[in-house]
Design an enzyme around this catalytic site. Structure first.
Site, PDB file in Angstrom:
ATOM      1  N   ASN A  66      64.651  58.860  52.480  1.00 53.92           N
ATOM      2  CA  ASN A  66      64.301  60.150  53.068  1.00 53.92           C
ATOM      3  C   ASN A  66      62.815  60.063  53.438  1.00 53.92           C
ATOM      4  O   ASN A  66      61.948  60.238  52.587  1.00 53.92           O
ATOM      5  CB  ASN A  66      64.563  61.266  52.053  1.00 53.92           C
TER       6      ASN A  66
ATOM      7  N   ARG B 222      68.141  59.935  55.802  1.00 54.70           N
ATOM      8  CA  ARG B 222      68.260  61.351  56.143  1.00 54.70           C
ATOM      9  C   ARG B 222      67.509  61.577  57.449  1.00 54.70           C
ATOM     10  O   ARG B 222      66.361  61.157  57.584  1.00 54.70           O
ATOM     11  CB  ARG B 222      67.625  62.201  55.049  1.00 54.70           C
TER      12      ARG B 222
ATOM     13  N   GLU C  48      72.019  65.168  47.939  1.00 54.55           N
ATOM     14  CA  GLU C  48      72.036  64.724  49.339  1.00 54.55           C
ATOM     15  C   GLU C  48      72.049  63.197  49.425  1.00 54.55           C
ATOM     16  O   GLU C  48      72.692  62.628  50.297  1.00 54.55           O
ATOM     17  CB  GLU C  48      70.808  65.298  50.068  1.00 54.55           C
TER      18      GLU C  48
HETATM   19  C1  LIG Z   1      65.047  71.021  56.836  1.00 55.39           C
HETATM   20  C2  LIG Z   1      64.148  71.334  55.694  1.00 55.39           C
HETATM   21  O1  LIG Z   1      63.625  72.410  55.575  1.00 55.39           O
HETATM   22  O2  LIG Z   1      64.005  70.372  54.799  1.00 55.39           O
HETATM   23  P1  LIG Z   1      63.181  70.460  53.428  1.00 55.39           P
HETATM   24  O3  LIG Z   1      63.848  71.486  52.574  1.00 55.39           O
HETATM   25  O4  LIG Z   1      63.328  69.058  52.849  1.00 55.39           O
HETATM   26  O5  LIG Z   1      61.768  70.819  53.788  1.00 55.39           O
HETATM   27 MG   LIG Z   2      65.084  69.434  50.057  1.00 50.25          MG
END
Ligand SMILES: CC(=O)OP(=O)(O)O
Ligand SMILES: [Mg+2]
Ligand SMILES: Nc1ncnc2c1ncn2[C@@H]1O[C@H](COP(=O)(O)OP(=O)(O)O)[C@@H](O)[C@H]1O
Length: 405
Positions: A7, A91, A385
């Site tokens: 990620n 991701r 995830e």
């Molecule tokens: C899309 C998004 O807001 O991702 P994160 O929660 O990881 O900031």
């Molecule tokens: Mg997150």
């Protein structure tokens, strides 16, 4: 098959290495403050001592080299050679309208991720850097991308269009996409399985409330609405993001405060939400602590956060003409019994009854927190995830191998 899940953010890179024969996490960690001479590396293998290190990491290619170095470390490593990594899954936050499921990376996929830079300027450039860094270090390893937007591609036009001139949609793809889809899909399916109800016959609202926060209306197994929009700024009040505001505030505040576009963007993304109202922090733990100590601004921040989320839950119950299951996940959703209690206390009109004892039990487990009599079941499902990304990567790589044979 060993799969490395990545990620990549603009200044960080989180990773997990899975053995997909048994879905065991062999090691995980992160590189923070990429771009600095004092980047922070952390690495935790399953059954060995971890590593904490400060090192110069100026770009993502070096970050990947550091990750590989830790995975193959002579004392702390879990791999003896890079050849033991069979595939890498990433991701990717924005897949636009092009991707409604995960795909194997090729030149065209990379071009499309690049084309979407405008729609996710904080996220997509970093993801592409992560993909290129893997190519540089492991040229023969296949890569898969898993999109935050994919699960929400089932939204109907009445949910995803904005009531603004159609030319903006047709020319520039200005529409609602939604995010955190991997998490909404995972926790809703897990929740249905746990209570042994068919996923495709339920009305579910999932609340993914962490750093970023969104909720989704999932009708008969498909996302029909979600609170984030063209970007991850719309919808719920978050740690440092405003969520929904009157769009007229943007030009008005720019004029009054002499703000540039960049400044107003940064104000709404980084200096709003819990942080702005409490004046203390964007972290819910600190808000609750300050609230318990009697801080009025922290109390107001908590109340606004809860109120805005509750209105979305009500709206989604109306959107689906009913609600069977309410699911909480991510940092705040999994851990804040205070927030869940405050929300559920005001949803009794739906026939929802929280089991107060179950709600405050400290646990990392998937669990039901409503009473037996409650008409709506309320659950806490820890999100994962990374596991979904590893599974999708595994599935696509196996399918490709079968095609080749
Ligand atoms: C899309 C998004 O807001 O991702 P994160 O929660 O990881 O900031
Ligand atoms: Mg997150
Ligand atoms: N025990 C807790 N109580 C309340 N909030 C918590 C707790 N632990 C974590 N959080 C919240 O979760 C947030 C991080 O959520 P997380 O889902 O890990 O975010 P991300 O994956 O987007 O970085 C923190 O900012 C904090 O507000």
């Amino acid at each position: 098959m060993n799969i490395l899940v990545i990620n990549a953010g603009s200044s960080s890179l989180k990773f997990q290495l899975y053995n997909m024969d048994n879905e065991e996490v062999l090691a995980k960690g992160k590189v923070e403050r990429i771009g600095m001479e004092t980047a922070i590396l952390s690495y935790d293998p399953a059954e060995r001592q971890g590593i904490r290190e400060v090192a110069e990491v100026l770009e993502h290619t070096t970050a990947i080299q550091k990750v590989l170095g830790m995975l193959m470390h002579k004392d702390h490593g879990v791999l003896s050679s890079m050849k033991e990594i069979d595939a890498v899954g990433h991701r990717v936050v924005h897949g636009g309208e092009s991707f409604s499921s995960s795909v194997i990376v090729n030149e065209e996929v990379k071009r499309e991720i690049r084309r979407l830079f405008d729609l996710a300027p904080l996220h997509n450039p970093a993801h592409l850097l992560g993909i290129q860094a893997v190519e540089n270090n492991m040229p023969d390893v296949p890569q898969v991308v898993v999109f935050d937007t994919a699960f929400h591609q089932t939204m109907p036009p009445k949910s995803y269009l904005y009531p603004i001139p159609m030319v903006l949609y047709k020319k520039h793809q200005i529409r609602r996409y939604g995010f955190h889809g991997t998490s909404h899909a995972y926790v809703s399916e897990r929740a249905a399985a746990l209570i042994q109800k068919p996923f495709d016959k339920l009305k579910i609202v999932t609340c993914h409330i962490g750093n970023g926060a969104s909720c989704a209306a999932i009708l008969n197994g498909r996302s029909v609405d979600t609170s984030m929009g063209m970007t991850p700024l719309e919808g719920l009040m978050m740690g440092t993001r405003s969520g929904d505001i009157d769009p007229a505030i943007v030009p008005f505040a720019m004029g009054k405060e002499e703000l540039t576009l960049n400044e107003v963007n940064s104000m709404l993304n980084k200096h709003s939400g819990l942080m702005a109202i409490s004046g203390i922090s964007g972290d819910m733990r600190e808000i609750v602590r300050a609230m318990e100590a009697g801080d009025r601004n922290a109390t107001l921040a908590f109340e606004m956060y809860e109120y805005r989320l509750r209105k979305y839950i009500g709206a989604y119950a109306a959107a689906m003409n009913g609600l069977d299951l309410l699911v909480f996940t991510a940092g705040v959703g999994e851990n804040s019994a205070e927030l869940r209690e405050a929300l559920c206390r005001n949803l009794t009109f739906l026939g929802l009854e929280l089991d107060e004892h179950a709600n405050v039990q400290r646990s990392d487990a998937e669990r039901v927190i409503s009473t037996k009599e409650s008409r709506i079941q309320v659950m806490v499902i820890p999100t994962n995830e990374e596991l979904v990304i590893a599974r999708d990567t595994h599935r696509l790589i196996l399918a490709r191998e079968e095609d080749v044979v």
